[in-house]
Design a protein around this motif. Structure first.
Motif, PDB file in Angstrom:
ATOM      1  N   LYS A  93     -23.528  -7.439  26.937  1.00 13.00           N
ATOM      2  CA  LYS A  93     -23.446  -8.360  25.800  1.00 13.00           C
ATOM      3  C   LYS A  93     -23.560  -9.762  26.356  1.00 13.00           C
ATOM      4  O   LYS A  93     -22.683 -10.231  27.064  1.00 13.00           O
ATOM      5  N   HIS A 131     -25.246  -1.488  29.759  1.00 16.39           N
ATOM      6  CA  HIS A 131     -25.099  -2.217  28.502  1.00 16.39           C
ATOM      7  C   HIS A 131     -24.501  -3.583  28.809  1.00 16.39           C
ATOM      8  O   HIS A 131     -23.508  -3.669  29.528  1.00 16.39           O
ATOM      9  N   THR A 178     -27.925   3.757  32.002  1.00 18.65           N
ATOM     10  CA  THR A 178     -28.137   2.631  31.090  1.00 18.65           C
ATOM     11  C   THR A 178     -27.010   1.635  31.315  1.00 18.65           C
ATOM     12  O   THR A 178     -25.835   2.008  31.263  1.00 18.65           O
ATOM     13  N   ASP A 215     -30.871  -5.282  21.311  1.00 20.06           N
ATOM     14  CA  ASP A 215     -30.053  -4.314  20.576  1.00 20.06           C
ATOM     15  C   ASP A 215     -30.805  -3.558  19.491  1.00 20.06           C
ATOM     16  O   ASP A 215     -30.321  -2.546  19.007  1.00 20.06           O
ATOM     17  N   ALA A 217     -26.959  -8.339  22.510  1.00 21.27           N
ATOM     18  CA  ALA A 217     -26.766  -7.260  23.484  1.00 21.27           C
ATOM     19  C   ALA A 217     -28.116  -6.838  24.057  1.00 21.27           C
ATOM     20  O   ALA A 217     -29.139  -6.901  23.374  1.00 21.27           O
ATOM     21  N   GLU A 251     -29.906  -3.806  26.978  1.00 18.71           N
ATOM     22  CA  GLU A 251     -29.722  -2.622  27.809  1.00 18.71           C
ATOM     23  C   GLU A 251     -30.724  -2.680  28.938  1.00 18.71           C
ATOM     24  O   GLU A 251     -31.887  -3.041  28.723  1.00 18.71           O
ATOM     25  N   THR A 307     -32.444  -0.328  31.919  1.00 13.55           N
ATOM     26  CA  THR A 307     -32.680   1.021  32.408  1.00 13.55           C
ATOM     27  C   THR A 307     -33.773   0.965  33.466  1.00 13.55           C
ATOM     28  O   THR A 307     -34.524  -0.002  33.541  1.00 13.55           O
TER      29      THR A 307
END
Length: 167
Positions: free
Chosen positions: A128, A126, A124, A46, A154, A156, A158
């Motif tokens: 958690k 996302h 992307t 994050d 969190a 991400e 990509t």
């Protein structure tokens, strides 16, 4: 023209010729030292710190596996890399519960339900992570504990093209 400016001009010309030679090698697929742009799965936490960078192609399955917080069963969300995005291909689960597709068309594979969603693409993704769900990332044959890597924070995911040496 002074000598110093001729030397700078010659250096600039040499650099330009070298850059053009490298680009020509890439475009024409030449040499062992040519550079190509391969797809790479990037996982960041994050605060933007890169946790993982894994080469992938359109055949690689990218799986997020976790324990459902209510049902306490394993859920697998399966993606494939597309053109700098992740495409969800299916969800596998063992029982119906909160957040799982209860009214969707599913097939049964052994003791698991398999849901093939309409085409969903993410530039992307996302996520958690958490201690109860204990999220793992499976890329090909490798498993990564992304919940531990991100301290249950969190992340991400990509897909991007990165320049890598051609072998």
């Amino acid at each position: 023209m002074r000598l110093g400016s001729r030397v700078r001009s010659a250096r600039g010309g040499v650099a330009l010729v070298a850059a053009l030679a490298i680009l020509a090698g890439v475009a024409l697929g030449g040499g062992a030292d040519a550079v190509v742009g391969g797809q790479t799965l990037i996982v960041t936490d994050d605060d933007g710190t890169e946790l993982l960078a894994i080469p992938v192609d359109e055949e690689t399955e990218v799986v997020i596996e976790y324990t459902h917080s209510v049902e306490k069963t394993t859920v697998r969300d399966v993606y494939t890399p597309g053109d700098e995005r992740l495409v969800m291909t299916r969800m596998e689960f063992s029982s119906f519960g909160a957040g799982l597709p209860s009214r969707a068309d599913v097939t049964v594979d052994g003791s698991r339900y398999v849901y093939h969603p309409p085409s969903e693409e993410y530039s992307t993704l996302h996520l958690k992570t958490g201690g109860v769900a204990d999220h793992d990332l499976i890329v090909g044959d490798e498993r990564y504990d992304i919940a531990a890597m991100s301290d249950d924070g969190a992340v991400e995911l990509t897909v991007e093209r990165r320049l890598t040496p051609r072998l």
